[in-house]
Scaffold this motif. Structure first.
Motif, PDB file in Angstrom:
ATOM      1  N   THR A 109       0.853  -1.193   0.000  1.00 18.30           N
ATOM      2  CA  THR A 109       0.000   0.000   0.000  1.00 18.30           C
ATOM      3  C   THR A 109       0.885   1.237   0.000  1.00 18.30           C
ATOM      4  OG1 THR A 109      -0.146  -0.129   2.427  1.00 18.30           O
ATOM      5  CG2 THR A 109      -1.958  -1.100   1.167  1.00 18.30           C
ATOM      6  N   ASN A 111       0.627   4.014   1.632  1.00 18.78           N
ATOM      7  CA  ASN A 111       0.681   4.800   2.870  1.00 18.78           C
ATOM      8  C   ASN A 111       1.750   4.307   3.837  1.00 18.78           C
ATOM      9  OD1 ASN A 111      -0.503   2.402   3.638  1.00 18.78           O
ATOM     10  ND2 ASN A 111      -2.486   3.296   4.161  1.00 18.78           N
ATOM     11  N   SER A 152       1.551   8.356   4.593  1.00 17.30           N
ATOM     12  CA  SER A 152       0.249   8.902   4.192  1.00 17.30           C
ATOM     13  C   SER A 152       0.362  10.347   3.726  1.00 17.30           C
ATOM     14  CB  SER A 152      -0.737   8.822   5.363  1.00 17.30           C
ATOM     15  OG  SER A 152      -0.996   7.486   5.712  1.00 17.30           O
ATOM     16  N   ALA A 156      -4.872  12.512   3.939  1.00 19.66           N
ATOM     17  CA  ALA A 156      -5.289  11.199   4.455  1.00 19.66           C
ATOM     18  C   ALA A 156      -5.905  11.400   5.832  1.00 19.66           C
ATOM     19  CB  ALA A 156      -4.096  10.254   4.524  1.00 19.66           C
ATOM     20  N   GLU A 158      -8.831   9.901   7.023  1.00 18.03           N
ATOM     21  CA  GLU A 158      -9.379   8.676   7.599  1.00 18.03           C
ATOM     22  C   GLU A 158      -8.278   7.633   7.788  1.00 18.03           C
ATOM     23  OE1 GLU A 158     -12.397   8.445   8.539  1.00 18.03           O
ATOM     24  OE2 GLU A 158     -13.428  10.074   7.506  1.00 18.03           O
ATOM     25  N   GLU A 160      -6.630   4.246   7.292  1.00 20.40           N
ATOM     26  CA  GLU A 160      -6.707   3.290   6.201  1.00 20.40           C
ATOM     27  C   GLU A 160      -5.886   2.039   6.516  1.00 20.40           C
ATOM     28  OE1 GLU A 160      -5.060   5.772   3.187  1.00 20.40           O
ATOM     29  OE2 GLU A 160      -7.020   6.531   2.549  1.00 20.40           O
ATOM     30  N   ASP A 161      -6.130   0.970   5.741  1.00 23.72           N
ATOM     31  CA  ASP A 161      -5.362  -0.260   5.903  1.00 23.72           C
ATOM     32  C   ASP A 161      -3.934  -0.061   5.385  1.00 23.72           C
ATOM     33  OD1 ASP A 161      -7.839  -1.190   6.609  1.00 23.72           O
ATOM     34  OD2 ASP A 161      -8.088  -2.476   4.850  1.00 23.72           O
ATOM     35  N   ASP A 200      -7.367  -0.198   9.178  1.00 31.07           N
ATOM     36  CA  ASP A 200      -7.708   1.133   9.704  1.00 31.07           C
ATOM     37  C   ASP A 200      -6.630   1.622  10.662  1.00 31.07           C
ATOM     38  OD1 ASP A 200     -10.098   1.039   8.283  1.00 31.07           O
ATOM     39  OD2 ASP A 200     -11.176   0.103   9.920  1.00 31.07           O
TER      40      ASP A 200
END
Length: 352
Positions: A109, A111, A152, A156, A158, A160-161, A200
């Motif tokens: 990912t 982030n 992130s 960003a 929220e 996130e995974d 999350d």
């Protein structure tokens, strides 16, 4: 036909079971082993906070949990939203008798970033009873350590995974005539890929509610993200920096904003103003608000505040009010600002 159908169903069940990945947890590490002198081992390095254990049968295993990662926050990441940080270390250990011969990682990912230090492929500490390390070269062998860092973006808001994939070659230790593992030797090796992740658990920073009649200070501990849930009936102050303050009062409705400010030089704007010593303040992400906010920047009465649009290159002088220790203006879009002694005409840094 019934026999054939039963056989097909049985085969499908076997395949389904074979493809099911092992699921485990990213665990808090146990205390580091001690050296001969009784001090913490790992050459006085910080003990990794987290640990996963793998073996030759861990292909497609998944490990979940562990750190919450923030781009802007304390240095070390904890296991909850209120304890997140910018980085974490995860030790990869193996059962007694096994060794990791090769290991590599990559972030799945955007982030997060991930790197790994192989070390000796195991985690063997000093044996106080035998007064030696249980290795052929009588040295401490450390487990591989994966370093995770937050990545992130400024918007960003929220959680996130995040996810990291790990490739490793793992096998059984080869031992010398005294029964001690030999460095860099392994047999009956297996290629495995496993995943470490958390749900999350990654954002730019911690989030806070912005409420009426309250003063907030932006710092790594508390974060720079704000959630405005109600109309602000009594003025609320956000101390972005020592020299930058925001005053909220009005109908903002529900929205989330990042109010962190960078003081890095803005070379193009400073060159346009002919003032290389100008003070620069950039609101990251240029947050747009539903209603105007008053911004006060520390400045002298005879100075000027210029708004700079990094996207277009436009620069313009703002109409400001001097309030004792700074110049104030109102806006619903927080941009980049330069405080200068120079009085110049509006223009565009890309066209000068």
């Amino acid at each position: 036909m019934k026999k054939l159908l039963s056989a097909l169903l049985a085969s499908a069940m076997v395949l389904g079971m074979a493809s099911t990945a092992f699921a485990g947890e990213i665990k808090k590490s146990t205390p580091a082993p001690t050296t001969k002198s009784g001090s913490i081992s790992q050459s006085a390095k910080r003990q990794p906070d987290y640990n996963v254990e793998v073996d030759v049968n861990s292909d497609n295993a998944e490990y979940e949990g562990g750190p919450f990662l923030y781009k802007y926050g304390p240095e070390w990441a904890g296991e909850s939203e209120d304890a997140g940080g910018t980085k974490a270390e995860v030790a990869v250990t193996v059962p007694e008798g096994q060794i990791i011969d090769r290991i590599s990682v990559h972030a799945a990912t955007k982030n997060i970033t991930a790197t790994v230090k192989r070390n000796q492929g195991v985690a063997i500490g000093y044996d106080s009873a035998k007064k030696r390390y249980p290795t052929s070269n009588n040295k401490e062998w450390l487990a591989p350590v994966i370093t995770l860092k937050a990545g992130s973006g400024v918007r960003a808001y929220e959680l996130e995974d995040w996810e990291v994939e790990v490739d490793a070659t793992i096998g059984y230790q080869v031992k010398d005539k005294n029964g001690y593992p030999i460095s860099g030797r392994a047999n009956r090796t297996q290629e495995i890929t496993f995943t470490i992740k958390n749900s999350d658990a990654a954002a730019y920073s911690r989030m806070r509610d912005l409420e009426s009649g309250t003063t907030y200070t932006i710092n790594k501990q508390n974060g720079s993200l704000f959630e405005i849930q109600n109309n602000i009936t009594e003025s609320s102050r956000v101390k972005c920096l020592d020299g930058v303050n925001l005053y909220f009062k009005g109908k903002y409705g529900y929205q989330k904003v990042n109010l962190r400010v960078s003081t890095s030089d803005i070379a193009a704007a400073q060159k346009y103003l002919g003032d290389s010593y100008a003070d620069c303040y950039e609101f990251l992400g240029s947050p747009k608000l539903s209603a105007k906010v008053k911004c006060r920047i520390s400045a002298g009465k005879d100075q000027y505040v210029y708004e700079y649009n990094k996207s277009t290159g436009a620069i313009k002088k703002l109409a400001t009010t001097y309030e004792g220790d700074g110049l104030s203006f109102q806006t619903n879009r927080l941009m980049s600002y330069i405080v200068s002694d120079k009085n110049v005409k509006d223009g565009n840094v890309k066209k000068k």
